[in-house]
Write a protein that holds these residues in place. Structure first.
Motif, PDB file in Angstrom:
ATOM      1  N   ALA A  85       0.834  -1.212   0.000  1.00 35.09           N
ATOM      2  CA  ALA A  85       0.000   0.000   0.000  1.00 35.09           C
ATOM      3  C   ALA A  85       0.864   1.255   0.000  1.00 35.09           C
ATOM      4  CB  ALA A  85      -0.933  -0.005   1.211  1.00 35.09           C
ATOM      5  N   MET A  86       1.934   1.254   0.783  1.00 33.95           N
ATOM      6  CA  MET A  86       2.819   2.428   0.809  1.00 33.95           C
ATOM      7  C   MET A  86       3.479   2.631  -0.546  1.00 33.95           C
ATOM      8  SD  MET A  86       4.625   2.522   4.571  1.00 33.95           S
ATOM      9  CE  MET A  86       5.590   1.057   4.319  1.00 33.95           C
ATOM     10  N   ARG A  87       3.917   1.553  -1.177  1.00 37.01           N
ATOM     11  CA  ARG A  87       4.592   1.659  -2.473  1.00 37.01           C
ATOM     12  C   ARG A  87       3.639   2.143  -3.573  1.00 37.01           C
ATOM     13  NH1 ARG A  87       8.949  -0.819  -4.139  1.00 37.01           N
ATOM     14  NH2 ARG A  87      10.474  -1.475  -2.626  1.00 37.01           N
ATOM     15  N   LEU A  88       2.368   1.782  -3.461  1.00 38.88           N
ATOM     16  CA  LEU A  88       1.391   2.177  -4.480  1.00 38.88           C
ATOM     17  C   LEU A  88       0.614   3.424  -4.084  1.00 38.88           C
ATOM     18  CD1 LEU A  88       0.039  -1.370  -5.416  1.00 38.88           C
ATOM     19  CD2 LEU A  88       1.752   0.007  -6.623  1.00 38.88           C
ATOM     20  N   ARG A  89       0.994   4.024  -2.960  1.00 45.22           N
ATOM     21  CA  ARG A  89       0.342   5.232  -2.443  1.00 45.22           C
ATOM     22  C   ARG A  89      -1.167   5.029  -2.263  1.00 45.22           C
ATOM     23  NH1 ARG A  89       3.899   9.503  -2.375  1.00 45.22           N
ATOM     24  NH2 ARG A  89       5.755   9.214  -3.636  1.00 45.22           N
ATOM     25  N   GLU A  90      -1.509   3.886  -1.690  1.00 47.01           N
ATOM     26  CA  GLU A  90      -2.901   3.553  -1.398  1.00 47.01           C
ATOM     27  C   GLU A  90      -3.144   3.698   0.103  1.00 47.01           C
ATOM     28  OE1 GLU A  90      -3.281  -0.456  -2.748  1.00 47.01           O
ATOM     29  OE2 GLU A  90      -3.457   0.123  -4.857  1.00 47.01           O
ATOM     30  N   PRO A  91      -4.399   3.746   0.531  1.00 49.42           N
ATOM     31  CA  PRO A  91      -4.684   3.769   1.970  1.00 49.42           C
ATOM     32  C   PRO A  91      -4.193   2.482   2.624  1.00 49.42           C
ATOM     33  CG  PRO A  91      -6.662   4.296   0.691  1.00 49.42           C
ATOM     34  CD  PRO A  91      -5.606   3.864  -0.276  1.00 49.42           C
ATOM     35  N   LEU A  92      -3.787   2.597   3.863  1.00 49.35           N
ATOM     36  CA  LEU A  92      -3.321   1.410   4.573  1.00 49.35           C
ATOM     37  C   LEU A  92      -4.483   0.447   4.799  1.00 49.35           C
ATOM     38  CD1 LEU A  92      -0.885   2.945   7.203  1.00 49.35           C
ATOM     39  CD2 LEU A  92      -0.359   1.943   4.974  1.00 49.35           C
ATOM     40  N   PRO A  93      -4.239  -0.845   4.658  1.00 57.05           N
ATOM     41  CA  PRO A  93      -5.321  -1.827   4.794  1.00 57.05           C
ATOM     42  C   PRO A  93      -5.745  -2.019   6.247  1.00 57.05           C
ATOM     43  CG  PRO A  93      -3.233  -2.938   4.458  1.00 57.05           C
ATOM     44  CD  PRO A  93      -2.964  -1.462   4.322  1.00 57.05           C
ATOM     45  N   GLN A  94      -6.979  -2.477   6.413  1.00 57.13           N
ATOM     46  CA  GLN A  94      -7.468  -2.827   7.744  1.00 57.13           C
ATOM     47  C   GLN A  94      -6.717  -4.070   8.221  1.00 57.13           C
ATOM     48  OE1 GLN A  94      -9.853  -1.168   9.580  1.00 57.13           O
ATOM     49  NE2 GLN A  94      -9.701   0.391   8.006  1.00 57.13           N
ATOM     50  N   THR A  95      -6.648  -4.231   9.534  1.00 57.94           N
ATOM     51  CA  THR A  95      -5.953  -5.388  10.090  1.00 57.94           C
ATOM     52  C   THR A  95      -6.943  -6.414  10.629  1.00 57.94           C
ATOM     53  OG1 THR A  95      -4.292  -6.133  11.670  1.00 57.94           O
ATOM     54  CG2 THR A  95      -5.673  -4.308  12.362  1.00 57.94           C
ATOM     55  N   THR A  96      -6.610  -7.677  10.464  1.00 57.05           N
ATOM     56  CA  THR A  96      -7.384  -8.755  11.078  1.00 57.05           C
ATOM     57  C   THR A  96      -6.749  -9.196  12.389  1.00 57.05           C
ATOM     58  OG1 THR A  96      -6.128 -10.360   9.787  1.00 57.05           O
ATOM     59  CG2 THR A  96      -8.237  -9.633   8.876  1.00 57.05           C
ATOM     60  N   GLN A  97      -5.565  -8.700  12.654  1.00 59.01           N
ATOM     61  CA  GLN A  97      -4.838  -9.144  13.843  1.00 59.01           C
ATOM     62  C   GLN A  97      -5.464  -8.672  15.147  1.00 59.01           C
ATOM     63  OE1 GLN A  97      -1.217  -7.879  11.664  1.00 59.01           O
ATOM     64  NE2 GLN A  97      -0.265  -9.191  13.187  1.00 59.01           N
ATOM     65  N   LEU A  98      -5.928  -7.440  15.177  1.00 55.82           N
ATOM     66  CA  LEU A  98      -6.492  -6.931  16.434  1.00 55.82           C
ATOM     67  C   LEU A  98      -7.732  -7.709  16.864  1.00 55.82           C
ATOM     68  CD1 LEU A  98      -5.942  -3.107  15.945  1.00 55.82           C
ATOM     69  CD2 LEU A  98      -4.633  -4.685  17.365  1.00 55.82           C
ATOM     70  N   PRO A  99      -8.711  -7.938  15.973  1.00 52.06           N
ATOM     71  CA  PRO A  99      -9.854  -8.755  16.398  1.00 52.06           C
ATOM     72  C   PRO A  99      -9.439 -10.189  16.755  1.00 52.06           C
ATOM     73  CG  PRO A  99     -10.350  -7.628  14.338  1.00 52.06           C
ATOM     74  CD  PRO A  99      -8.915  -7.373  14.640  1.00 52.06           C
ATOM     75  N   ALA A 100      -8.532 -10.773  15.970  1.00 53.62           N
ATOM     76  CA  ALA A 100      -8.089 -12.146  16.252  1.00 53.62           C
ATOM     77  C   ALA A 100      -7.406 -12.228  17.610  1.00 53.62           C
ATOM     78  CB  ALA A 100      -7.147 -12.635  15.151  1.00 53.62           C
ATOM     79  N   LEU A 101      -6.533 -11.267  17.880  1.00 54.25           N
ATOM     80  CA  LEU A 101      -5.832 -11.261  19.161  1.00 54.25           C
ATOM     81  C   LEU A 101      -6.801 -11.014  20.310  1.00 54.25           C
ATOM     82  CD1 LEU A 101      -3.063 -11.493  20.514  1.00 54.25           C
ATOM     83  CD2 LEU A 101      -2.807  -9.032  20.235  1.00 54.25           C
ATOM     84  N   THR A 102      -7.749 -10.114  20.123  1.00 56.99           N
ATOM     85  CA  THR A 102      -8.731  -9.824  21.166  1.00 56.99           C
ATOM     86  C   THR A 102      -9.576 -11.054  21.488  1.00 56.99           C
ATOM     87  OG1 THR A 102      -8.826  -7.512  20.485  1.00 56.99           O
ATOM     88  CG2 THR A 102     -10.680  -8.340  21.790  1.00 56.99           C
ATOM     89  N   LEU A 103     -10.071 -11.715  20.450  1.00 55.20           N
ATOM     90  CA  LEU A 103     -10.863 -12.930  20.677  1.00 55.20           C
ATOM     91  C   LEU A 103     -10.022 -14.034  21.313  1.00 55.20           C
ATOM     92  CD1 LEU A 103     -12.953 -13.017  17.390  1.00 55.20           C
ATOM     93  CD2 LEU A 103     -13.785 -12.526  19.698  1.00 55.20           C
ATOM     94  N   GLY A 104      -8.801 -14.185  20.829  1.00 54.69           N
ATOM     95  CA  GLY A 104      -7.916 -15.219  21.379  1.00 54.69           C
ATOM     96  C   GLY A 104      -7.573 -14.981  22.836  1.00 54.69           C
ATOM     97  N   ILE A 105      -7.224 -13.749  23.167  1.00 52.63           N
ATOM     98  CA  ILE A 105      -6.875 -13.429  24.556  1.00 52.63           C
ATOM     99  C   ILE A 105      -8.104 -13.567  25.458  1.00 52.63           C
ATOM    100  CG2 ILE A 105      -6.136 -11.566  26.097  1.00 52.63           C
ATOM    101  CD1 ILE A 105      -3.849 -12.858  24.522  1.00 52.63           C
ATOM    102  N   THR A 106      -9.266 -13.213  24.953  1.00 53.62           N
ATOM    103  CA  THR A 106     -10.493 -13.395  25.736  1.00 53.62           C
ATOM    104  C   THR A 106     -10.728 -14.878  26.019  1.00 53.62           C
ATOM    105  OG1 THR A 106     -11.443 -11.394  24.787  1.00 53.62           O
ATOM    106  CG2 THR A 106     -12.982 -12.959  25.782  1.00 53.62           C
TER     107      THR A 106
END
Length: 121
Positions: A85-106
């Protein structure tokens, strides 16, 4: 560079400001450290809680280890998407890590709660 490293490397678009690439790399390394901590926690739970029922101990340990493995894999994918995204000057993508980590830690927290209650008997 090996074949696998060549496949992971992002080459399309323009080279971004090196500070942004380094920030992206630091974020990746932070996710990897979190992943390693989860793996270490899984090993610790499996080895150092002898008074807890084996099935509960194994379930929490496996959950921690699985979460660490998933987080490590998602981290590389995230690094590549952000770099692209940075190389193509596009908006940064959403992350799946935060929800996955939140559910996992819960889930781990619930498992640890069950461990504590089971060992208190």
């Amino acid at each position: 560079m090996g074949r696998w490293a060549e496949r992971v490397r992002v080459t399309e678009g323009e080279e971004p400001d090196y500070r942004f690439s380094l920030a992206n790399e630091r974020t990746f390394l932070s996710w990897i450290r979190t992943s390693l901590a989860l793996l270490a926690g899984g090993v610790a739970v499996s080895q150092y809680l002898p008074g807890v029922p084996a099935g509960l101990r194994l379930a929490v340990a496996l959950l921690l280890i699985a979460l660490g493995v998933v987080l490590a894999a998602l981290s590389l994918a995230r690094w590549r998407r952000v770099e692209r995204a940075m190389r193509l000057r596009e908006p940064l993508p959403q992350t799946t890590q935060l929800p996955a980590l939140t559910l996992g830690i819960t889930a781990v927290a619930v498992g640890v709660l069950v461990l504590v209650l089971a060992s208190a008997r």
